[in-house]
Structures are given as structure tokens and as C-alpha cells.
Design an enzyme around this catalytic site. Structure first.
Site, PDB file in Angstrom:
ATOM      1  N   PRO A   1      -4.424   6.604  -2.996  1.00  0.00           N
ATOM      2  CA  PRO A   1      -3.509   6.853  -1.759  1.00  0.00           C
ATOM      3  C   PRO A   1      -2.193   7.539  -2.616  1.00  0.00           C
ATOM      4  CG  PRO A   1      -3.778   4.711  -1.989  1.00  0.00           C
ATOM      5  CD  PRO A   1      -4.740   5.260  -2.936  1.00  0.00           C
ATOM      6  N   GLU A   2      -1.560   8.486  -1.983  1.00  0.00           N
ATOM      7  CA  GLU A   2      -0.236   8.837  -2.415  1.00  0.00           C
ATOM      8  C   GLU A   2       0.690   8.677  -1.468  1.00  0.00           C
ATOM      9  OE1 GLU A   2       0.189  12.727  -4.506  1.00  0.00           O
ATOM     10  OE2 GLU A   2      -1.825  12.704  -5.397  1.00  0.00           O
TER      11      GLU A   2
ATOM     12  N   HIS B   1     -14.928  -7.809  -0.119  1.00  0.00           N
ATOM     13  CA  HIS B   1     -13.667  -7.540  -0.873  1.00  0.00           C
ATOM     14  C   HIS B   1     -12.424  -7.828   0.140  1.00  0.00           C
ATOM     15  CE1 HIS B   1     -16.542  -6.244  -4.126  1.00  0.00           C
ATOM     16  NE2 HIS B   1     -17.184  -5.332  -3.205  1.00  0.00           N
TER      17      HIS B   1
ATOM     18  N   ARG C   1     -12.303  -2.321  -5.948  1.00  0.00           N
ATOM     19  CA  ARG C   1     -12.041  -2.100  -7.384  1.00  0.00           C
ATOM     20  C   ARG C   1     -10.981  -2.995  -8.006  1.00  0.00           C
ATOM     21  NH1 ARG C   1     -11.949   4.191  -8.571  1.00  0.00           N
ATOM     22  NH2 ARG C   1     -11.916   3.658 -10.676  1.00  0.00           N
TER      23      ARG C   1
ATOM     24  N   ARG D   1      13.240  20.160 -21.109  1.00  0.00           N
ATOM     25  CA  ARG D   1      12.109  19.652 -21.341  1.00  0.00           C
ATOM     26  C   ARG D   1      10.961  20.461 -21.995  1.00  0.00           C
ATOM     27  NH1 ARG D   1      10.865  13.835 -19.216  1.00  0.00           N
ATOM     28  NH2 ARG D   1      13.164  13.159 -18.814  1.00  0.00           N
TER      29      ARG D   1
END
Ligand SMILES: [Zn+2]
Length: 283
Positions: free
Chosen positions: A2-3, A100, A119, A162
Site C-alpha cells: 500500500p502507498e 494471520h 508476511r 543532485r
């Protein structure tokens, strides 16, 4: 994984079941996820009324009446399930416990919040609400991309000189918090910037132009998540993952969608992660 938009969608889905409600009982089924849980976590959560449910980057923060905040990170595979809300917003019966289900919050209003994470890259921690921004996971984060501190002058200054590719620079959480692989690919496509371009060699005007584009890419995804929330209420109560339509992400070999462009979406690997882009539109 998920972002930011997915985490914001989870936060919005949890808010009606949690904000203003008491955690009648916290069930903690193991000692750790990615890191050990804080000491006596179940005890410190039980009986606490939840105030605001906030988000910082990809972290959800639940402010408790005790003066502590619960930090939740979904990690790679963490899922939040809401069931049994008596207000009628979540009409799902409580599901049978699954393998889980690591943490279950039984809310005073009858709702049940289940954190399931096969996980176990997720995390939970408790910290004083005052000074939460100094927590080890939050301290070095840059500005929120949808907040007021993320503006043109900030990004231009942060990227000046950069030598790293723009893709990597935008994934640097100290420059802007919460951006991940998917939405950086999408933002660079909308901006017409090649992901391998050196950040410091892109004109200040083009860098400044990235700011509203990043905001819009995230806002569009959050809006899509909002519509998925309506479906979720009718479906299985699971929060966090939904179908998006991306312009470039995951579309290698497919035609560019920009009108008049006959390019084919390509893929390069940068720092071990795939970057999707249109070689015609992005320079
Ligand atoms: Zn194109």
C-alpha cells in the site's frame, strides 16, 4: 504494497468505526510483527477512547485518551478488516478468526477491527501523542505531499545539484514523505520527465511543475479509493487494496494513452525497482 493513497483510504474506512469510540478489549495474538510490540500493548489499548485517527506518510496514528498514540503500519501485506458496526455503515458479520489475525480491537460500539498480516512486515507501536513526530519511524520524514510544507521552493531546493535520477530522488522519504514506486512513475509520466534524468539537471520550472502534478496524482488515487470504500461496505469489509487504472505503472508493452502519441510503455530497473515510462513523452 500500500502507498499513501491506499493508507489514506484505510484511514477513512476505519474512522467511522473508531473515532470517538472506546477500545473495549484489545486482543494481541503474538509478541511482534516486524519489530516487537510495545510492552503491555493490550493493556495500554484496552479501555481507551480513540480521538483523532490521523495519517503521516504511510503510517496511521490513533490518538488515545491516555495521551498515547497507536502507530499502525501496514507493511507489505497488512490488511485491515472492519466488521459488525452497529451504526449500519459496515453490515458485515464478524468473520471467523483467520490464521494471520495478529491484533483485534473490539470496539465498544460492537465494531471489530482486525489487523491481518501474513508476511508480518507491518508494525504497531505506542508513543506519547505529544512529540509523536520524533518517533524513530517519523523523525526523518520530509513534508507531506498534500500538506502546505510541500511546495515548489522546497522541491527545487531539495533537488538542486543532485546527481541521482529523479525517480530515486522522489522516492527519498526525506525529500517528500509517502511517495512510492507506483505514484512516482505516474507523476513523472504526467510531467513528461524521464525517470533516469539526473534530478539536478532538470530545470527549476519543470521541477516546480512536479509539485501540483504529484498532488493531483495522489488526490485522484484517494478519490478512487473513496469510491472503492462504498463497494467495500457492500463486500467483505476489507480495507486497503482496490483496483486502480494507472497510465504507465504495470503497462509495459502497451500503447501510451496520451492523445497523439504512438509510443509504447517501456520499463527500466532502477535501484532494483521497475520504472514504467513512455519513451516518446518523457525526456
Ligand atoms: Zn507517450
Amino acid at each position: 504494497m500500500p502507498e499513501l493513497p491506499e493508507v489514506e483510504t484505510v484511514r477513512r474506512g476505519l474512522a467511522p468505526a473508531m473515532e470517538g469510540q472506546v477500545i473495549a478489549r484489545a486482543e494481541v495474538n503474538r509478541p511482534d510483527l516486524r519489530w516487537p510490540f510495545p510492552e503491555r500493548m493490550a493493556e495500554r489499548l484496552t479501555g481507551q477512547r480513540v480521538g483523532l485517527l490521523r495519517r503521516r506518510s504511510k503510517y496511521i496514528l490513533a490518538d488515545l485518551a491516555s495521551g498515547e498514540s497507536l502507530l499502525v503500519h501496514l507493511g507489505m501485506s497488512g490488511r485491515m478488516l472492519v466488521s459488525g458496526d452497529p451504526l449500519g455503515q459496515f453490515q458485515h458479520n464478524h468473520p471467523a478468526p483467520e490464521k494471520h489475525d495478529h491484533v483485534v480491537l473490539h470496539m465498544g460500539n460492537g465494531a471489530r477491527i482486525t489487523f491481518n498480516d501474513p508476511r508480518r512486515f507491518g508494525a504497531m507501536d505506542l508513543m506519547p501523542t505529544a512529540g509523536a513526530e520524533t518517533h524513530k519511524l517519523l523523525a526523518s520524514l520530509g513534508p507531506e505531499p498534500l500538506g502546505n510544507d510541500f511546495h515548489e521552493a522546497h522541491l527545487v531546493a531539495a533537488l538542486k545539484g543532485r546527481n541521482t535520477p529523479i525517480k530515486s530522488a522522489l522516492l527519498d522519504q526525506r525529500i517528500v514523505a509517502g511517495l512510492g514506486n507506483i505514484y512516482v512513475c505516474e507523476a513523472l509520466y504526467r510531467a513528461g520527465i524521464h525517470p533516469a534524468r539526473k534530478a539536478g539537471r532538470i530545470s527549476a520550472t519543470r521541477i516546480a511543475g512536479l509539485v501540483p502534478i504529484i498532488r493531483n496524482v495522489l488526490a485522484d488515487a484517494i478519490e478512487a479509493g473513496g469510491s472503492s470504500l462504498k463497494d467495500f461496505r457492500q463486500a467483505d469489509g476489507e480495507l486497503g487494496y482496490f483496483q486502480h487504472s494507472f497510465d504507465v505503472y504495470g503497462r509495459e508493452g502497451e500503447p501510451c494513452r496520451r492523445p497523439g502519441c504512438d509510443g509504447t510503455i517501456g520499463r527500466i530497473v532502477q535501484s532494483g525497482r521497475s520504472s514504467f515510462y513512455c519513451p516518446r513523452c518523457q525526456r
